[in-house]
Design a protein around this motif. Structure first.
Motif, PDB file in Angstrom:
ATOM      1  N   GLY A  50     -62.468  -6.237  85.644  1.00 27.62           N
ATOM      2  CA  GLY A  50     -63.491  -6.875  86.459  1.00 27.62           C
ATOM      3  C   GLY A  50     -63.974  -8.216  85.922  1.00 27.62           C
ATOM      4  N   LEU A  51     -63.901  -8.397  84.595  1.00 19.28           N
ATOM      5  CA  LEU A  51     -64.458  -9.601  83.988  1.00 19.28           C
ATOM      6  C   LEU A  51     -63.465 -10.762  84.016  1.00 19.28           C
ATOM      7  CD1 LEU A  51     -66.233  -7.522  81.336  1.00 19.28           C
ATOM      8  CD2 LEU A  51     -67.404  -9.148  82.830  1.00 19.28           C
ATOM      9  N   ASP A  89     -64.277  -1.897  89.931  1.00 16.82           N
ATOM     10  CA  ASP A  89     -63.939  -0.778  89.043  1.00 16.82           C
ATOM     11  C   ASP A  89     -63.493   0.468  89.816  1.00 16.82           C
ATOM     12  OD1 ASP A  89     -64.362  -2.138  86.695  1.00 16.82           O
ATOM     13  OD2 ASP A  89     -66.299  -1.231  86.235  1.00 16.82           O
ATOM     14  N   PRO A 106     -62.430   0.402  83.147  1.00 14.59           N
ATOM     15  CA  PRO A 106     -63.755   0.395  83.779  1.00 14.59           C
ATOM     16  C   PRO A 106     -64.863   0.911  82.872  1.00 14.59           C
ATOM     17  CG  PRO A 106     -62.557   2.340  84.436  1.00 14.59           C
ATOM     18  CD  PRO A 106     -61.645   1.583  83.506  1.00 14.59           C
ATOM     19  N   SER A 107     -66.093   0.608  83.255  1.00 15.01           N
ATOM     20  CA  SER A 107     -67.248   1.196  82.591  1.00 15.01           C
ATOM     21  C   SER A 107     -67.220   2.699  82.831  1.00 15.01           C
ATOM     22  CB  SER A 107     -68.534   0.607  83.167  1.00 15.01           C
ATOM     23  OG  SER A 107     -68.724  -0.690  82.669  1.00 15.01           O
ATOM     24  N   ASN A 162     -68.027  -2.346  76.178  1.00 17.39           N
ATOM     25  CA  ASN A 162     -68.756  -3.278  77.022  1.00 17.39           C
ATOM     26  C   ASN A 162     -69.957  -3.730  76.192  1.00 17.39           C
ATOM     27  OD1 ASN A 162     -69.845  -4.659  79.186  1.00 17.39           O
ATOM     28  ND2 ASN A 162     -69.784  -2.959  80.616  1.00 17.39           N
ATOM     29  N   ARG A 165     -76.636  -2.984  76.954  1.00 12.89           N
ATOM     30  CA  ARG A 165     -76.999  -3.692  78.177  1.00 12.89           C
ATOM     31  C   ARG A 165     -78.429  -4.227  78.093  1.00 12.89           C
ATOM     32  NH1 ARG A 165     -72.871  -2.113  81.905  1.00 12.89           N
ATOM     33  NH2 ARG A 165     -74.014  -2.976  83.674  1.00 12.89           N
ATOM     34  N   ARG A 186     -79.926  -4.793  90.460  1.00 17.27           N
ATOM     35  CA  ARG A 186     -78.611  -4.224  90.758  1.00 17.27           C
ATOM     36  C   ARG A 186     -78.229  -3.276  89.616  1.00 17.27           C
ATOM     37  NH1 ARG A 186     -73.650  -4.230  87.540  1.00 17.27           N
ATOM     38  NH2 ARG A 186     -72.077  -3.405  88.941  1.00 17.27           N
ATOM     39  N   MET A 188     -75.062  -0.378  88.292  1.00 15.11           N
ATOM     40  CA  MET A 188     -73.691   0.040  88.541  1.00 15.11           C
ATOM     41  C   MET A 188     -73.746   1.182  89.556  1.00 15.11           C
ATOM     42  SD  MET A 188     -71.765  -0.141  84.859  1.00 15.11           S
ATOM     43  CE  MET A 188     -73.029   0.550  83.810  1.00 15.11           C
ATOM     44  N   PHE A 209     -69.571  -4.590  90.755  1.00 14.14           N
ATOM     45  CA  PHE A 209     -69.708  -5.752  89.874  1.00 14.14           C
ATOM     46  C   PHE A 209     -69.216  -7.039  90.550  1.00 14.14           C
ATOM     47  CE2 PHE A 209     -67.960  -8.438  86.439  1.00 14.14           C
ATOM     48  CZ  PHE A 209     -69.126  -8.653  85.724  1.00 14.14           C
ATOM     49  N   ASN A 226     -76.586  -6.263  81.910  1.00  9.15           N
ATOM     50  CA  ASN A 226     -75.245  -6.276  81.338  1.00  9.15           C
ATOM     51  C   ASN A 226     -75.365  -6.827  79.923  1.00  9.15           C
ATOM     52  OD1 ASN A 226     -72.508  -5.625  82.481  1.00  9.15           O
ATOM     53  ND2 ASN A 226     -73.441  -6.487  84.327  1.00  9.15           N
ATOM     54  N   TRP A 253     -66.349   1.202  77.757  1.00 10.63           N
ATOM     55  CA  TRP A 253     -65.274   1.157  78.746  1.00 10.63           C
ATOM     56  C   TRP A 253     -64.268   2.207  78.344  1.00 10.63           C
ATOM     57  CZ3 TRP A 253     -65.372  -4.649  77.572  1.00 10.63           C
ATOM     58  CH2 TRP A 253     -66.061  -5.344  78.572  1.00 10.63           C
TER      59      TRP A 253
END
Ligand code: TK8
Length: 349
Positions: A50-51, A89, A106-107, A162, A165, A186, A188, A209, A226, A253
């Protein structure tokens, strides 16, 4: 109701998947090696994250690619896709199940939608530091949870990082739980996160994301949470003004491979892929940690206002989310929750 929605979603995804693939994916081709005349089967692993390509997650993925391609002498090729080019994800995990891609990282919060026990890592303030996280994730409990992925047609090859956060928003500095009040945050796509933010007084909304930057830009949401790496490297400072070191959760992750694909590899190839995933994970974690303090400094240089959360203010947040943890314990599985808490205690000795 929840079950039905899941079923509808997966049917929809299946339909889209079939159309998109146009009658089957191509992850295995036979190529002729001109130097030997022998037919060499080349397998391709499509890896999506995703990043973006600046993030340690992508650099870790490139390390994985390098190791695998070198050790298999090119018999396995790894194609890398960043920035959600293959989807968010959840979509990418479904892609692994359907065979439209082979790898994603993914997370664990999103994996919890597939294997409920993974939500144990969504318990706020669970890991006090990275050392404990390493011990629990790399230990018996962490490894044991990975085995549960197989029933979902997924193979889990360890955990990457990850990270802790932290909250950002565009409305006001957040120093205490009181300051969360009414903020549109927001989260996840994870039920526990959603309810934890509600308990803190925020007005949370789950979102993929890949949609987050635009949502902040258009002010559909006031904020998000995040690690500093993501906040800086995805340029959230362009649309967010305040950052607080809430450190409310350590987000792992997991390195996932499509099980049908993995099962089709030779035992030797399986070993190479497994070792590469763990080695690249160690490399990624190290890079993440080295840069973390620097990212916060960078954010302040970019004009973000940093607010320190005092131990008292954090304790208040811990107390507020306690009922949520209790509520979710049975859903996660009491045994798993207790095993993880025990491992956390053990790691702190
Ligand atoms: C990237 C995600 C992301 C996660 C999120 O694919 O959704 O906020 O923290 O890093 O896994």
């Amino acid at each position: 109701m929840k079950k039905k929605l899941g079923l509808m979603l997966s049917t929809a995804v299946l339909a889209i998947g079939l159309v998109a693939c146009g009658g089957g994916s191509q992850s295995s081709t036979t190529e002729t090696d001109p130097s030997s005349d022998a037919k060499v089967e080349t397998k391709t692993m499509r890896a999506g994250i995703g990043l973006n390509d600046q993030h340690p997650q992508y650099k870790g993925l490139l390390k994985f690619k390098e190791i695998v391609e070198e050790k298999t002498d090119g018999a396995i090729k790894v194609e890398t896709y960043h920035s959600g080019q293959l989807g968010d994800d959840r979509t990418m995990i479904e892609g692994l199940q359907l065979g439209s891609q082979e790898i994603t990282i993914p997370s664990t919060a999103v994996i919890a939608n597939f294997v409920p026990e993974f939500a144990v890592f969504d318990i706020p303030f669970l890991f006090p530091n990275e050392k404990v996280a390493d011990a629990v994730l790399g230990g018996e409990v962490g490894e044991g949870l990975l085995e549960k992925l197989e029933a979902q047609n997924l193979v889990g090859l360890g955990y990457w990082e990850n990270g802790f956060r932290d909250l950002t928003n565009s409305v006001r500095p957040v120093a205490t739980a009181e300051d969360f009040r009414g903020l549109k945050i927001r989260t996840m796509e994870n039920q526990l996160h959603l309810e934890a933010f509600r308990a803190l007084g925020a007005n949370p909304t789950p979102m993929a994301f890949t949609e987050l930057f635009a949502a902040m830009q258009q002010r559909t949401v006031d904020g998000q949470e995040n690690p500093y790496s993501t906040i800086y490297l995805q340029k959230y400072f362009e649309v967010q003004e305040y950052v607080s070191n809430t450190h409310h959760i350590y987000s792992p992750w997991s390195f996932l491979v499509s099980k049908p694909f993995f099962d089709g590899l030779t035992p030797e190839q399986q070993e190479i892929v497994t070792e590469a995933a763990y080695a690249a994970g160690a490399y990624q974690r190290e890079m993440n940690r080295e840069a973390s303090a620097e990212y916060l400094a960078n954010l302040q240089e970019e004009g973000m206002i940093f607010t320190e959360i005092t131990p008292e203010a954090r304790q208040e947040m811990v107390d507020l989310v306690q009922p949520v943890i209790e509520k979710f314990t049975d859903q996660i599985g009491r045994e798993t929750v207790e095993a993880v808490f025990d491992a956390v205690t053990e790691a702190q000795k």
